[in-house]
Scaffold this motif. Structure first.
Motif, PDB file in Angstrom:
ATOM      1  N   SER A  26       0.691  -1.339   0.006  1.00 25.97           N
ATOM      2  CA  SER A  26       0.117  -0.094   0.030  1.00 25.97           C
ATOM      3  C   SER A  26       0.954   1.353   0.040  1.00 25.97           C
ATOM      4  O   SER A  26       0.313   2.430   0.119  1.00 25.97           O
ATOM      5  CB  SER A  26      -0.951  -0.142   1.285  1.00 25.97           C
ATOM      6  OG  SER A  26      -0.091   0.256   2.482  1.00 25.97           O
ATOM      7  N   SER A  31      -3.878   3.835   6.621  1.00 22.19           N
ATOM      8  CA  SER A  31      -4.855   3.456   6.909  1.00 22.19           C
ATOM      9  C   SER A  31      -5.307   3.652   8.207  1.00 22.19           C
ATOM     10  O   SER A  31      -4.262   3.986   9.116  1.00 22.19           O
ATOM     11  CB  SER A  31      -5.162   2.029   6.505  1.00 22.19           C
ATOM     12  OG  SER A  31      -4.209   1.298   7.359  1.00 22.19           O
ATOM     13  N   ASP A  68      -4.980   6.350   3.085  1.00 23.30           N
ATOM     14  CA  ASP A  68      -5.358   5.170   2.329  1.00 23.30           C
ATOM     15  C   ASP A  68      -6.651   5.844   1.578  1.00 23.30           C
ATOM     16  O   ASP A  68      -7.750   5.526   2.036  1.00 23.30           O
ATOM     17  CB  ASP A  68      -5.603   4.201   3.191  1.00 23.30           C
ATOM     18  CG  ASP A  68      -5.881   2.643   2.006  1.00 23.30           C
ATOM     19  OD1 ASP A  68      -6.309   2.832   0.908  1.00 23.30           O
ATOM     20  OD2 ASP A  68      -5.506   1.556   2.602  1.00 23.30           O
ATOM     21  N   LYS A  70      -8.064   4.521  -1.103  1.00 22.87           N
ATOM     22  CA  LYS A  70      -9.018   3.471  -1.435  1.00 22.87           C
ATOM     23  C   LYS A  70      -9.930   3.276  -0.041  1.00 22.87           C
ATOM     24  O   LYS A  70     -11.165   2.864  -0.444  1.00 22.87           O
ATOM     25  CB  LYS A  70      -8.416   2.157  -1.859  1.00 22.87           C
ATOM     26  CG  LYS A  70      -7.567   2.087  -3.138  1.00 22.87           C
ATOM     27  CD  LYS A  70      -6.690   0.892  -3.576  1.00 22.87           C
ATOM     28  CE  LYS A  70      -6.406   1.119  -4.784  1.00 22.87           C
ATOM     29  NZ  LYS A  70      -5.552  -0.098  -5.128  1.00 22.87           N
ATOM     30  N   GLU A  71      -9.236   3.241   0.970  1.00 24.98           N
ATOM     31  CA  GLU A  71     -10.015   2.813   2.161  1.00 24.98           C
ATOM     32  C   GLU A  71     -11.090   3.780   2.549  1.00 24.98           C
ATOM     33  O   GLU A  71     -12.300   3.813   2.833  1.00 24.98           O
ATOM     34  CB  GLU A  71      -9.143   2.748   3.457  1.00 24.98           C
ATOM     35  CG  GLU A  71      -9.894   2.556   4.703  1.00 24.98           C
ATOM     36  CD  GLU A  71      -8.998   2.599   5.727  1.00 24.98           C
ATOM     37  OE1 GLU A  71      -8.634   1.529   6.421  1.00 24.98           O
ATOM     38  OE2 GLU A  71      -8.168   3.520   6.297  1.00 24.98           O
ATOM     39  N   ALA A  74     -14.046   3.740  -0.253  1.00 24.85           N
ATOM     40  CA  ALA A  74     -14.894   2.749   0.000  1.00 24.85           C
ATOM     41  C   ALA A  74     -16.131   3.153   0.980  1.00 24.85           C
ATOM     42  O   ALA A  74     -17.235   2.938   1.053  1.00 24.85           O
ATOM     43  CB  ALA A  74     -14.377   1.611   0.599  1.00 24.85           C
ATOM     44  N   ARG A  75     -15.855   4.147   1.908  1.00 23.37           N
ATOM     45  CA  ARG A  75     -16.685   4.483   3.126  1.00 23.37           C
ATOM     46  C   ARG A  75     -17.492   5.757   2.291  1.00 23.37           C
ATOM     47  O   ARG A  75     -18.545   5.967   3.209  1.00 23.37           O
ATOM     48  CB  ARG A  75     -15.985   5.137   4.112  1.00 23.37           C
ATOM     49  CG  ARG A  75     -15.020   4.281   4.794  1.00 23.37           C
ATOM     50  CD  ARG A  75     -15.482   2.832   5.384  1.00 23.37           C
ATOM     51  NE  ARG A  75     -16.914   3.044   6.331  1.00 23.37           N
ATOM     52  CZ  ARG A  75     -16.477   2.605   7.531  1.00 23.37           C
ATOM     53  NH1 ARG A  75     -15.015   2.111   7.951  1.00 23.37           N
ATOM     54  NH2 ARG A  75     -17.138   2.781   8.580  1.00 23.37           N
ATOM     55  N   THR A  89     -10.898   9.122  10.966  1.00 21.81           N
ATOM     56  CA  THR A  89      -9.410   9.146  10.377  1.00 21.81           C
ATOM     57  C   THR A  89      -8.497  10.254  10.608  1.00 21.81           C
ATOM     58  O   THR A  89      -7.323  10.106  11.051  1.00 21.81           O
ATOM     59  CB  THR A  89      -9.444   8.562   8.976  1.00 21.81           C
ATOM     60  OG1 THR A  89     -10.045   7.323   8.581  1.00 21.81           O
ATOM     61  CG2 THR A  89      -7.953   8.527   8.229  1.00 21.81           C
TER      62      THR A  89
END
Length: 264
Positions: A26, A31, A68, A70-71, A74-75, A89
């Protein structure tokens, strides 16, 4: 969330703790799991009297790629479009950066590759930073419509305002020598960041642990105060430092022309 200790490895040698970001796939992105693992390692170090210096380095092709994405993306499917997770985060990231500054011992970033966005923030949050010849630093949030506002907090406290704003407004990367010139790193090591950071850590580890603990805390505390209050705080710290065992030993050793015997 359970802390994944493998995301941040820890090794200890001669009173120096080396933390290694260990998610090369990554690009060591921050993340939530990585932030929790790093926070856990830092909390343990803060409780230890035998650790005198911390080195923060990374495995893989990048020092740290920042958050991150991508993380986070996704949310967006959450009922609140990710607001709660985004806030969690950012709180976790801000907490880690402040924990580094609040550590009682110096933290040295060892950067051999790219440090991007919050990864650049991580470098700027450390007390010192050693760059290898290939190191690059950037805050490219503007390129994806997301200004690097939280990285700007650490960056603006290390780099002159116009240099910081140019990095933030253009997103353009700067190399190791440019980072040295603007104050983002403290030295460039031709032998690589890890070698340079180890040498710097060893030099610091030979100094008085008590003096460094007094000094690091006072450095950041006085910096936020007006001049008169800064001197008042620093003077009070000097008095307490003078009364500490290491100052008594160090002055006696200097006057006696011998090497000091520091206490842990």
């Amino acid at each position: 969330m359970t802390v994944d200790a493998d995301l941040v490895l820890c090794a200890e040698t001669d009173n120096v703790a080396t933390l290694t970001l260990n998610s090369p796939a990554s690009r060591n992105a921050l993340s939530l799991a990585m932030l929790m693992a790093l926070s856990d390692r830092l909390n343990v170090i803060a409780s230890r009297d035998d650790i005198r210096v911390v080195i923060l380095q990374a495995e893989g092709p990048a020092f740290c790629a920042g958050h991150d994405l991508k993380e986070l993306t996704a949310r967006r499917n959450d009922p609140d479009r990710g607001r709660a997770f985004f806030a969690e985060t950012m709180r976790a990231c801000s907490s880690v950066m402040q924990r580094i500054v609040a550590l009682p011992v110096p933290a040295i970033a060892a950067v051999d590759e790219m440090a991007t966005a919050a990864g650049c923030q991580l470098v700027a949050s450390c007390d010192l930073a050693v760059a290898g010849p290939r190191a690059r630093f950037c805050t490219p949030g503007v390129d994806i419509g997301l200004f690097c506002s939280t990285p700007a907090v650490a960056l603006s406290r290390n780099v002159a305002p116009k240099h910081a704003m140019e990095m933030l407004l253009t997103g353009a990367p700067i190399g190791a020598e440019a980072a040295l010139r603007v104050g983002l790193v403290s030295r460039v090591s031709a032998d690589g960041a890890r070698t340079g950071a180890k040498a710097l850590a060893a030099e610091i580890a030979r100094k008085s642990p008590q003096a460094i603990r007094f000094g690091k805390q006072a450095f950041y505390a006085q910096r936020e105060k007006p001049l008169g209050e800064a001197y008042e705080l620093a003077s009070a710290v000097m008095v307490e430092n003078m009364l500490a065992a290491d100052a008594q030993e160090g002055i006696a050793a200097f006057l006696g022309k011998r090497e000091p015997n520091w206490r842990l």
